[in-house]
Design a protein around this motif. Structure first.
Motif, short mmCIF file in Angstrom:
data_model
loop_
_atom_site.label_atom_id
_atom_site.label_comp_id
_atom_site.label_asym_id
_atom_site.label_seq_id
_atom_site.Cartn_x
_atom_site.Cartn_y
_atom_site.Cartn_z
N PHE A 22 82.22 13.05 36.50
CA PHE A 22 83.06 13.47 35.38
C PHE A 22 83.40 14.94 35.56
O PHE A 22 82.56 15.74 35.97
CB PHE A 22 82.34 13.26 34.04
N PRO A 23 84.65 15.32 35.22
CA PRO A 23 85.00 16.73 35.33
C PRO A 23 84.29 17.55 34.27
O PRO A 23 84.14 17.09 33.13
CB PRO A 23 86.53 16.72 35.09
N CYS A 24 83.83 18.73 34.64
CA CYS A 24 83.17 19.62 33.68
C CYS A 24 83.30 21.04 34.21
O CYS A 24 82.83 21.34 35.30
CB CYS A 24 81.70 19.23 33.55
N LEU A 25 83.94 21.88 33.42
CA LEU A 25 84.11 23.27 33.84
C LEU A 25 83.01 24.13 33.23
O LEU A 25 82.89 24.23 32.01
CB LEU A 25 85.49 23.77 33.39
N ALA A 26 82.18 24.71 34.12
CA ALA A 26 81.12 25.60 33.63
C ALA A 26 81.67 27.02 33.57
O ALA A 26 82.26 27.49 34.54
CB ALA A 26 79.93 25.55 34.57
N ARG A 27 81.46 27.67 32.43
CA ARG A 27 81.94 29.07 32.32
C ARG A 27 81.29 29.93 33.41
O ARG A 27 81.94 30.75 34.03
CB ARG A 27 81.56 29.58 30.93
N TRP A 28 79.98 29.68 33.62
CA TRP A 28 79.25 30.40 34.65
C TRP A 28 78.33 29.43 35.38
O TRP A 28 77.85 28.47 34.78
CB TRP A 28 78.35 31.50 34.04
N HIS A 29 78.06 29.74 36.66
CA HIS A 29 77.09 28.94 37.41
C HIS A 29 76.27 29.89 38.28
O HIS A 29 76.80 30.85 38.84
CB HIS A 29 77.80 27.91 38.30
N ALA A 30 74.95 29.64 38.38
CA ALA A 30 74.11 30.45 39.26
C ALA A 30 72.98 29.61 39.81
O ALA A 30 72.51 28.67 39.17
CB ALA A 30 73.53 31.63 38.48
N GLN A 31 72.57 29.95 41.02
CA GLN A 31 71.41 29.30 41.66
C GLN A 31 70.24 30.28 41.60
O GLN A 31 70.45 31.48 41.78
CB GLN A 31 71.73 29.02 43.12
N ALA A 32 69.06 29.76 41.37
CA ALA A 32 67.88 30.63 41.29
C ALA A 32 66.88 30.17 42.34
O ALA A 32 66.38 29.05 42.28
CB ALA A 32 67.26 30.55 39.90
N GLN A 33 66.58 31.06 43.32
CA GLN A 33 65.76 30.66 44.47
C GLN A 33 64.28 30.52 44.15
O GLN A 33 63.54 29.88 44.87
CB GLN A 33 65.91 31.67 45.62
N ASP A 34 63.82 31.17 43.07
CA ASP A 34 62.40 31.10 42.73
C ASP A 34 62.22 31.40 41.23
O ASP A 34 63.21 31.62 40.52
CB ASP A 34 61.58 32.09 43.59
N ALA A 35 60.95 31.40 40.79
CA ALA A 35 60.68 31.57 39.36
C ALA A 35 61.15 32.93 38.86
O ALA A 35 61.67 33.04 37.74
CB ALA A 35 59.18 31.40 39.11
N ALA A 36 61.01 33.96 39.70
CA ALA A 36 61.44 35.30 39.27
C ALA A 36 62.95 35.31 39.01
O ALA A 36 63.42 35.93 38.05
CB ALA A 36 61.07 36.33 40.34
N ALA A 37 63.68 34.60 39.86
CA ALA A 37 65.14 34.54 39.68
C ALA A 37 65.51 33.74 38.43
O ALA A 37 66.47 34.08 37.73
CB ALA A 37 65.78 33.91 40.92
N VAL A 38 64.73 32.70 38.12
CA VAL A 38 64.98 31.94 36.89
C VAL A 38 64.75 32.86 35.68
O VAL A 38 65.58 32.93 34.76
CB VAL A 38 64.06 30.69 36.81
N SER A 39 63.62 33.61 35.70
CA SER A 39 63.31 34.52 34.58
C SER A 39 64.44 35.53 34.40
O SER A 39 64.91 35.77 33.28
CB SER A 39 62.03 35.31 34.85
N ALA A 40 64.87 36.12 35.53
CA ALA A 40 65.91 37.15 35.45
C ALA A 40 67.20 36.57 34.85
O ALA A 40 67.85 37.22 34.02
CB ALA A 40 66.19 37.71 36.84
N ALA A 41 67.54 35.35 35.24
CA ALA A 41 68.76 34.72 34.71
C ALA A 41 68.64 34.48 33.21
O ALA A 41 69.60 34.69 32.45
CB ALA A 41 69.02 33.40 35.44
N LEU A 42 67.44 34.06 32.77
CA LEU A 42 67.24 33.79 31.34
C LEU A 42 67.34 35.09 30.53
O LEU A 42 67.95 35.12 29.45
CB LEU A 42 65.88 33.12 31.11
N VAL A 43 66.75 36.16 31.08
CA VAL A 43 66.79 37.46 30.38
C VAL A 43 68.24 37.94 30.26
O VAL A 43 68.70 38.36 29.20
CB VAL A 43 65.92 38.50 31.14
#
Ligand SMILES: Cc1cc2nc3c(=O)[nH]c(=O)nc-3n(C[C@H](O)[C@H](O)[C@H](O)COP(=O)(O)OP(=O)(O)OC[C@H]3O[C@@H](n4cnc5c(N)ncnc54)[C@H](O)[C@@H]3O)c2cc1C
Length: 357
Positions: A22-43
């Motif tokens: 199904f088509p879906c346009l995400a305003r933003w997209h990011a990949q997080a290589q590890d837990a620190a990157a996930v935390s940083a994205a959430l902050v």
């Protein structure tokens, strides 16, 4: 590596990143290589007032036409052996590992524990969300620990398996989808084990695919190849006919309800489980006449009444409408409630938009 807003990609089309296409346009997209990157994205998302959705390989979601926020993809692709006592191994797999690659890695080492879960699409990070299961095995059997980032605090946490609330296609991660981002899963795999062959067709597939006529001699790799062949025969390939696998869970009713249903529908299949009797959602849907039906761009697979499909040119809302009508007809005819398995990601409501977009 941290995910800063500079590594967010703007305006990303997710049509090729979900198995229903199904088509879906995400305003933003990011990949997080590890837990620190996930935390940083959430902050960063919190600072900017941006809503966050987690997306693995998109094989168990129905996407809306737009997601007005950040779609975050955990991408740790490491498989590590943490401990090996000669009998049992503790293996850690990052959330971004393709599930079937982990199953094949494990079988390739001659390890038992996840062999019957071969060819389930998706990522390791999503596996605990619905406690994936097939052919008599489920993740919970071998999962020892889940590493995650708590979304409220953006800090890393570890949940022991007994704290994950695993149930039939269910877990705390599924019940509370905004609480955690799973970053890795720790499994306990065994050097010695025996093939689980209780499901119909497995014994025959071992013989035809691997020439194994005595199941007690089967290796984990024999099981992986046999289950892979069985699944290829039974389920439509999403690459050919976009789908999200089983669209409804098999409903569990009380023994008294089953007795009453059986009186009216003598051939109704049921399996006795601890909680009551598990019915076949496919049988219920087929009896309501839905199998093979097409409604515009969406429909129910010819080959399997539990698989809802997208023929192309449609949007997620059309499939959700069809699913609602199917569930309503089953409730009306049998008095049984069907629960949807794929997660319908919701459009953001009132989330602030990034100022520097
Ligand atoms: C053809 C087909 C056959 C299938 N057969 C089976 C089967 O036999 N058994 C079975 O159990 N399932 C089956 N499924 C469903 C699917 O394979 C699983 O649910 C799988 O775990 C989804 O993984 P994914 O990475 O694609 O998750 P996605 O579809 O990307 O996400 C599913 C849900 O999990 C959440 N999520 C994803 N990653 C994370 C993370 N890292 N942290 C927190 N939340 C996360 C998402 O937000 C979403 O709510 C099938 C699907 C298909 C298309």
């Amino acid at each position: 590596m941290a995910v800063t807003s500079r590594s967010w990609q703007a305006g990303v089309q997710l049509q090729q990143r979900n198995s229903l296409r199904f088509p879906c346009l995400a305003r933003w997209h990011a990949q997080a290589q590890d837990a620190a990157a996930v935390s940083a994205a959430l902050v960063e998302a919190k600072r900017r007032g941006v809503e966050v959705w987690v997306l693995g390989e998109g094989s168990n979601v129905v996407l809306p036409e737009e997601l007005d926020g950040l779609v975050l993809g955990p991408a740790d692709r490491r498989i590590e052996v943490l401990d090996d006592d000669g009998e049992r191994l503790r293996v850690r797999a990052g959330a971004g590992v393709h599930w079937d690659a982990l199953v094949r890695w494990s079988a390739g080492q001659g390890l038992w524990g996840v062999e019957n879960l071969a060819l389930i699409p998706g990522s390791v990070g999503a596996a605990p969300v619905q406690n994936i299961g097939a052919y008599g095995q489920e993740l919970a059997t071998s999962c020892r620990r889940v590493e995650a980032v708590a979304r409220a605090t953006a800090s890393p946490v570890q949940l022991e398996a007994e704290d994950c609330g695993f149930g039939y296609r269910d877990s705390r991660f599924r019940r509370d989808p905004h609480a955690w981002v799973v970053t890795a899963v720790e499994l306990e795999l065994k050097r010695r084990g025996c093939a689980q062959i209780s499901y119909p067709g497995v014994v025959d597939a071992l013989a035809t695919e691997r020439g194994v006529n005595d199941a007690s001699q089967a290796t984990p790799l024999d099981m992986v190849e046999a289950i892979t062949a069985l699944r290829r025969r039974k389920l439509p390939d999403p690459e050919v006919l976009p789908n999200a696998g089983s669209f409804f869970k098999n409903p569990v009713v009380t023994r008294a309800q089953f007795d009453a249903l059986e009186t009216r529908h003598g051939d109704m299949p049921g399996t006795f489980v601890d909680e009551g009797v598990k019915l076949s959602a496919a049988w219920l849907i087929e009896r309501c006449g839905w199998r093979g039906l097409r409604r515009g761009a969406v429909g129910v697979a010819d080959a399997h009444a539990l698989v809802l499909v997208h023929h192309g040119g449609g949007v997620g809302a059309e499939l959700l409408d069809l699913a609602r009508d199917i569930a309503a007809s089953v409730r009306e005819r049998f008095g049984v409630r069907l629960e949807q398995e794929p997660v319908a990601l919701q459009r953001a409501r009132g989330a602030g938009l990034p100022a520097d977009s």
